[in-house]
Structure formats: structure tokens, C-alpha cells
Design a protein around this motif. Structure first.
Motif, PDB file in Angstrom:
ATOM      1  N   LYS A 113      58.392 -24.424  12.578  1.00  9.97           N
ATOM      2  CA  LYS A 113      57.099 -25.027  12.912  1.00  9.97           C
ATOM      3  C   LYS A 113      57.238 -25.934  14.128  1.00  9.97           C
ATOM      4  O   LYS A 113      56.364 -25.965  15.009  1.00  9.97           O
ATOM      5  N   GLU A 114      58.354 -26.648  14.204  1.00  8.34           N
ATOM      6  CA  GLU A 114      58.617 -27.490  15.373  1.00  8.34           C
ATOM      7  C   GLU A 114      58.729 -26.632  16.634  1.00  8.34           C
ATOM      8  O   GLU A 114      58.195 -26.985  17.689  1.00  8.34           O
ATOM      9  N   ALA A 115      59.422 -25.506  16.515  1.00  8.65           N
ATOM     10  CA  ALA A 115      59.538 -24.586  17.652  1.00  8.65           C
ATOM     11  C   ALA A 115      58.159 -24.073  18.062  1.00  8.65           C
ATOM     12  O   ALA A 115      57.845 -23.978  19.257  1.00  8.65           O
ATOM     13  N   TYR A 116      57.332 -23.743  17.079  1.00  7.67           N
ATOM     14  CA  TYR A 116      55.989 -23.228  17.360  1.00  7.67           C
ATOM     15  C   TYR A 116      55.163 -24.242  18.147  1.00  7.67           C
ATOM     16  O   TYR A 116      54.484 -23.890  19.119  1.00  7.67           O
ATOM     17  N   TYR A 117      55.221 -25.511  17.744  1.00 12.40           N
ATOM     18  CA  TYR A 117      54.433 -26.524  18.443  1.00 12.40           C
ATOM     19  C   TYR A 117      54.881 -26.674  19.893  1.00 12.40           C
ATOM     20  O   TYR A 117      54.062 -26.907  20.787  1.00 12.40           O
ATOM     21  N   GLY A 118      56.180 -26.546  20.151  1.00 12.55           N
ATOM     22  CA  GLY A 118      56.667 -26.594  21.527  1.00 12.55           C
ATOM     23  C   GLY A 118      56.111 -25.445  22.353  1.00 12.55           C
ATOM     24  O   GLY A 118      55.613 -25.634  23.474  1.00 12.55           O
ATOM     25  N   SER A 287      58.292 -29.014  31.057  1.00 10.41           N
ATOM     26  CA  SER A 287      56.958 -29.233  30.514  1.00 10.41           C
ATOM     27  C   SER A 287      56.933 -30.637  29.926  1.00 10.41           C
ATOM     28  O   SER A 287      57.665 -30.931  28.977  1.00 10.41           O
ATOM     29  N   SER A 288      56.114 -31.495  30.502  1.00 14.12           N
ATOM     30  CA  SER A 288      55.984 -32.858  29.966  1.00 14.12           C
ATOM     31  C   SER A 288      55.265 -32.853  28.629  1.00 14.12           C
ATOM     32  O   SER A 288      55.268 -33.858  27.916  1.00 14.12           O
ATOM     33  N   GLU A 289      54.635 -31.737  28.307  1.00 15.36           N
ATOM     34  CA  GLU A 289      53.892 -31.644  27.057  1.00 15.36           C
ATOM     35  C   GLU A 289      54.697 -30.816  26.059  1.00 15.36           C
ATOM     36  O   GLU A 289      55.152 -29.720  26.384  1.00 15.36           O
ATOM     37  N   GLY A 290      54.895 -31.368  24.866  1.00 12.99           N
ATOM     38  CA  GLY A 290      55.734 -30.714  23.875  1.00 12.99           C
ATOM     39  C   GLY A 290      55.179 -30.845  22.474  1.00 12.99           C
ATOM     40  O   GLY A 290      53.988 -30.606  22.239  1.00 12.99           O
ATOM     41  N   LEU A 291      56.050 -31.237  21.552  1.00 16.39           N
ATOM     42  CA  LEU A 291      55.692 -31.272  20.132  1.00 16.39           C
ATOM     43  C   LEU A 291      54.376 -31.992  19.863  1.00 16.39           C
ATOM     44  O   LEU A 291      53.475 -31.446  19.218  1.00 16.39           O
ATOM     45  N   ARG A 292      54.246 -33.220  20.342  1.00 10.25           N
ATOM     46  CA  ARG A 292      53.047 -33.998  20.027  1.00 10.25           C
ATOM     47  C   ARG A 292      51.789 -33.334  20.593  1.00 10.25           C
ATOM     48  O   ARG A 292      50.748 -33.274  19.928  1.00 10.25           O
ATOM     49  N   GLU A 293      51.901 -32.842  21.836  1.00  7.16           N
ATOM     50  CA  GLU A 293      50.752 -32.172  22.428  1.00  7.16           C
ATOM     51  C   GLU A 293      50.432 -30.870  21.691  1.00  7.16           C
ATOM     52  O   GLU A 293      49.263 -30.501  21.546  1.00  7.16           O
ATOM     53  N   GLY A 294      51.482 -30.183  21.216  1.00  8.57           N
ATOM     54  CA  GLY A 294      51.260 -28.975  20.429  1.00  8.57           C
ATOM     55  C   GLY A 294      50.488 -29.280  19.161  1.00  8.57           C
ATOM     56  O   GLY A 294      49.573 -28.532  18.772  1.00  8.57           O
ATOM     57  N   VAL A 295      50.844 -30.367  18.500  1.00  5.10           N
ATOM     58  CA  VAL A 295      50.133 -30.802  17.289  1.00  5.10           C
ATOM     59  C   VAL A 295      48.678 -31.109  17.618  1.00  5.10           C
ATOM     60  O   VAL A 295      47.753 -30.700  16.901  1.00  5.10           O
ATOM     61  N   PHE A 296      48.472 -31.822  18.739  1.00  2.00           N
ATOM     62  CA  PHE A 296      47.100 -32.169  19.137  1.00  2.00           C
ATOM     63  C   PHE A 296      46.297 -30.930  19.505  1.00  2.00           C
ATOM     64  O   PHE A 296      45.140 -30.782  19.085  1.00  2.00           O
ATOM     65  N   PHE A 297      46.897 -30.024  20.294  1.00  2.00           N
ATOM     66  CA  PHE A 297      46.176 -28.807  20.689  1.00  2.00           C
ATOM     67  C   PHE A 297      45.754 -28.002  19.462  1.00  2.00           C
ATOM     68  O   PHE A 297      44.659 -27.434  19.432  1.00  2.00           O
ATOM     69  N   GLU A 298      46.632 -27.925  18.468  1.00  2.00           N
ATOM     70  CA  GLU A 298      46.297 -27.173  17.260  1.00  2.00           C
ATOM     71  C   GLU A 298      45.043 -27.745  16.609  1.00  2.00           C
ATOM     72  O   GLU A 298      44.135 -27.006  16.219  1.00  2.00           O
ATOM     73  N   TRP A 299      45.000 -29.059  16.503  1.00  2.00           N
ATOM     74  CA  TRP A 299      43.841 -29.716  15.887  1.00  2.00           C
ATOM     75  C   TRP A 299      42.598 -29.559  16.754  1.00  2.00           C
ATOM     76  O   TRP A 299      41.532 -29.169  16.280  1.00  2.00           O
ATOM     77  N   MET A 300      42.742 -29.849  18.052  1.00  2.00           N
ATOM     78  CA  MET A 300      41.596 -29.844  18.956  1.00  2.00           C
ATOM     79  C   MET A 300      41.009 -28.447  19.132  1.00  2.00           C
ATOM     80  O   MET A 300      39.786 -28.255  19.093  1.00  2.00           O
ATOM     81  N   LEU A 301      41.872 -27.437  19.332  1.00  2.00           N
ATOM     82  CA  LEU A 301      41.369 -26.082  19.553  1.00  2.00           C
ATOM     83  C   LEU A 301      40.756 -25.501  18.282  1.00  2.00           C
ATOM     84  O   LEU A 301      39.839 -24.675  18.346  1.00  2.00           O
TER      85      LEU A 301
END
Length: 508
Positions: A113-118, A287-301
Motif C-alpha cells: 500500500k505504501e508503494a501504491y501511494y508513491g 518527485s517532491s510528491e510522495g506518500l503523503r500526497e498519494g494519500v491526499f490524492f486518493e481522498w481528493m480524487l
């Protein structure tokens, strides 16, 4: 505006990020705090997180909660934990104590799941459609391969920067670098999708960020922004071995390298470099965007009802238009006129660039043309160029961002060449010629809407037998100021295409 908070409990550091988001899904990072915890160092011989480690964790989370308690409109707090907590056998008790002490519910992420968020952060924030992502944390390393922005493979390795440092470097073994490289080659070679694919490798996290920072300092890089910064494969290898050859004290004072990473940068950079060399792709990209941004994108999208951002650059332009009050009606109108002119100019210009690329540059330059008017109308050209070369724009490479900046800010050839001087290593003479032509086209298109009242309905272009470019502007209302500006600035197009240009205005 509501606020979405994320707390990332990693093996090396713990971070709080707060993102504001409005009803139209415009979002921006409001707060970002990091505390170095190195929880991996506090996993004891029984594979439990020690009391000292728990105390450090609770202290940091208390501080974060104190910040959040003073923030208004925080509608969600997503707390995630990764490798250190996965490894700790007493994780359930630790998370229960966190809940009791701070009220935070911790979501333990699996390695996959961590890999997926990246991966998810990379495809929603960069221009890369086919690649390999690597996120090296303190206690684990996540890798994925994606094709056409779809996840194909993912794996989580049970080693990270902190654990590798403890295993190979803490004892002062002179053969540590060689032994680590051998270990990594053996690990990566077990997965054929990591070897010899020739794909770009995209790095996520602190180590990748530090490598990009160091390389920018050493290259005297003229553009601002780390996100989507690329390092050629061979230069990455030289940088990695150079860091290993330096002493600890020298690394601590090195420009671009965080002091708290001066020890673990050696094994961490070895992980990234080994993967890049084995994969045989041309570049490594941050990529300056990683795990945390992946978590946010999942929620936002999910809130938006889409699986992924359809076209990352357009999403970035949507944000820029809003932030700099760009008139989308004027922009679309000018873009249409610019393409009418370009289509007529294409047959008379000799270009080494395909029409598709030329059209792409003009289209996105038109989207952001004279964005600097937001700062000052009189010097909008200079402000436009400064803004576009000094703000990070998702979904576009640094080289293309420079091209867009040169076209979008075009005033005249000399000014464009002056702007380009510090960036001479990033742009060729042929590209500059193309940017001059597109800049002249775009400026003329703006002239045809000088009053911003859309009085010109169409511009037709033809080449006369005398090798003269003839533009005819058909208008329906008073076009005095449009004609005045166009006649004044047609000289820029003449210089670019080296042909005489005539402009006639005809009222319907």
C-alpha cells in the motif's frame, strides 16, 4: 476552505502536512513540519518499539496535535505509519497508547500500500507515463513499475536508509560500500521488471530530494524547483560514489545535504544508484510528491469522482489561472487566433521540430501568456518569465517549462535572448529560433485582441507569389486599437520567419 491534515509516521522522520481545499478542488499546502525520530533505531532485540522510542513518538504527536488544535476547519486527520511500526511486534499496544494520549487513530500501511501511494503521487504530479518509482525510507524501500500511468508491479523491500546504515556502516567496515552494492544487486536482480528495462527512475523522499539539491548546487543550476528535476545516470553514479568517499564531517557541511541525513545518505544513495544502473534508463528524476500526497490524492480524487488526474499539466494550469486571476475567456480566444496564424506560418518555416511539439509549446504558452500582468502590467514580460522559471509546475519538464516561459513572456527577440542567457545549457539555438517564432505569433495574436472585446472574428494567412506572408483579420466592430498594435508588432514575426508580413483588416 476546509483543511485536510496528514501525519506520516516514518522510520526516519515524522511529518505533519496540512492542505487546504475548496469546493472547486483547488488545493494548496498550508503547513509542513518535520521531526527527526529514527524510530528504526528503537526497535529492540525482541522486535518491539522500546519505551524510549514510544516516548519520542508520543512527544512529537503531542506537538502536532497542539498545532492542529489551533487550526480552524480541519475536517480530516489521516495518520499513517509505515516500516518501523510494521516491524514492531508491539505495534497494536503502541497505536492504542497513541489513541489514548492524542486521540489519533493510526492507519498501518502494508508495504504494498505504501508503494501504491508513491506510484499514485508520481502519476498525478509528473509528466512521466512509463517509469519505475523508488521510495527509500528509514526501514523499508518501496518500488513500483508503471506503464501508461497504470501500476504493473510493486514490491516493498524490508530495508531502508537507517537499517542499511546500521548493518553496513556503523562499525566502520572499509568494505561496507562494496558489500552493500553486492547485497543490493542480489536483491534487485530477483525481480526482472527492475533490470534492464531502460525506464526513467523516479525517486521519492528525503534521500532523492537531497541528491537533487546537491546536484543542482554542483551544476550551478539556474532554474528554481526540485520537483521533476532530472540527473543523468552517469552523473548520479559519480555523485553517489563521491558522497561515499567523503568523510562524515565534510558531508555535514555540504551544500544541499541536510545535516540530519549526512550519515544515512551514503547507503540510501547507493540503493537509488544501484537500481538506476541496473535498470539502464537514461535519467533519475526527483518527485517532491510522495506518500503523503498519494494519500491526499486518493481522498481528493475520490471526492471528485475520478480515478486519476486526466492531464497533470492542465490541472496545474487550472491552479495557476486561478491564483493569478487569468481571464480564461481572453486566453482561449487568443489561443485560437494564435493557431490560425501558426497554421499559416508552418509552411514557410524550416523547423527541426515536429508540428505536434510546436503546437504543444504554443498551446501551453498561450495558456500562461503574460501571467506577469498580475504583478505589474508595464513590466509583465519580465514578471512572466520570472514567475514561470521560479515556480514549480506539475506535469512539465524543466526544459519545457523554460520553453513555455520564453514564449509566454515574448516581447522581442533581444529580450528573449537576454532572458535565455543564464539557461544556455538547457536550450539549443534551434529551440530558441522556434521559441522566437512562436513568441512572435503569440504576441500578434494578443494584438488582435488588444481591447479584450473579441472584435476580430478570424485571421486568415496565405503566402503570396512574391514570398510575402499576408494576414487578413476579419472584424465586426471598431478594431482601431487591434490594428494599431498588430501593425506595430508585425516586425517581430518578420524577423522570426525572415519574410515580409502584411496585415489587412476587413470589416464583415
Amino acid at each position: 476552505m476546509s483543511k485536510h491534515a496528514m501525519i506520516d509516521i516514518g522510520s526516519n522522520s515524522i511529518r505533519l502536512v496540512v492542505i487546504g481545499i475548496d469546493r472547486n478542488y483547488f488545493f494548496e499546502e498550508l503547513l509542513n513540519f518535520k521531526a527527526v525520530a529514527r524510530l528504526s533505531n528503537y526497535i529492540d532485540e525482541n522486535e518491539n518499539l522500546s519505551e524510549k522510542g514510544i516516548a519520542i513518538l508520543l512527544t512529537i504527536l503531542d506537538r502536532f496535535q497542539s498545532i492542529l488544535s489551533r487550526e480552524k476547519n480541519v475536517t480530516a486527520i489521516d495518520t499513517v505509519a509505515t516500516a518501523a511500526m510494521r516491524k514492531a511486534k508491539n505495534r497494536d499496544q503502541v497505536m492504542a497508547r497513541v489513541k489514548e494520549r492524542t486521540g489519533l487513530s493510526v492507519r498501518l500501511l502494508s508495504g504494498l500500500k505504501e508503494a501504491y501511494y508513491g506510484y499514485y503521487a508520481v502519476i498525478n504530479s509528473t509528466f512521466i507515463e512509463n517509469g519505475i518509482s523508488i521510495d527509500i525510507g528509514g526501514g523499508s524501500t518501496e518500488v513500483t513499475m508503471f506503464l501508461n500511468r497504470e501500476l504493473v508491479h510493486a514490491h516493498s523491500f524490508p530495508f531502508g536508509a537507517v537499517t542499511l546504515y546500521q548493518t553496513y556502516f556503523s562499525g566502520g567496515d572499509p568494505q561496507a560500500e562494496t558489500k552493500l552494492e553486492s547485497f543490493l544487486k542480489n536483491e534487485f536482480s530477483q525481480f526482472d521488471w527492475l533490470v534492464g528495462r531502460g525506464l526513467p527512475v523516479i525517486g521519492i523522499g528525503g534521500t532523492a530530494r537531497n541528491l537533487a539539491k546537491i546536484d543542482q548546487v554542483q551544476q550551478h543550476y539556474p532554474m528554481v524547483g526540485l520537483h521533476q528535476y532530472t540527473i543523468p545516470r552517469e552523473r548520479l553514479s559519480d555523485l553517489t560514489h563521491g558522497l561515499a568517499a567523503m568523510g562524515q564531517e565534510a558531508r555535514e557541511t555540504m551544500d544541499g545535504l541536510s545535516r540530519d541525513r549526512s550519515d544515512i545518505i551514503v547507503p540510501a544513495s547507493a540503493v537509488i544508484n544501484t537500481l538506476v544502473q541496473m535498470n539502464r534508463g537514461e535519467t533519475f528524476m526527483l518527485s517532491s510528491e510522495g506518500l503523503r500526497e498519494g494519500v491526499f490524492f486518493e481522498w481528493m480524487l475520490h471526492q471528485r469522482g475520478v480515478e486519476k488526474i486526466p492531464y497533470v499539466l492542465n490541472e496545474s494550469i487550472r491552479h495557476l489561472r486561478r491564483n493569478f486571476n487569468l481571464d480564461s475567456s481572453h486566453t482561449s480566444y487568443v489561443k485560437a487566433l494564435a493557431f490560425q496564424i501558426l497554421n499559416g506560418v508552418i509552411p514557410v518555416i524550416i523547423s527541426k521540430f515536429p508540428e505536434k511539439r510546436t503546437a504543444w509549446v504554443l498551446s501551453h504558452s498561450a495558456d500562461l501568456a503574460y501571467i506577469g500582468e498580475y504583478v505589474n502590467n508595464e513590466s509583465s514580460s519580465a514578471h512572466t518569465f520570472y514567475l514561470l522559471t521560479n515556480i514549480s509546475i506539475n506535469g512539465v519538464s524543466h526544459r519545457d517549462r523554460l520553453g513555455i516561459a520564453l514564449v509566454a513572456s515574448f516581447k522581442n527577440r533581444d529580450k528573449m535572448l537576454d532572458f535565455a542567457v543564464p539557461f544556455e545549457k538547457m536550450v539549443t539555438k534551434e529551440e530558441l529560433k522556434m521559441y522566437e517564432t512562436l513568441g512572435a505569433v503569440l504576441r500578434l495574436a494578443h494584438d488582435f485582441d488588444r481591447t479584450r472585446q473579441h472584435v476580430v472574428d478570424e485571421v486568415k494567412v496565405k503566402v503570396s507569389k512574391k514570398k510575402q506572408l499576408q494576414l487578413t483579420a476579419y472584424y465586426h466592430a471598431d478594431a482601431f486599437f487591434e490594428e494599431q498594435a498588430a501593425q506595430k508588432h508585425r516586425k517581430h514575426l518578420e524577423r522570426a520567419i525572415q519574410l515580409p508580413v502584411t496585415i489587412h483588416f476587413i470589416k464583415h
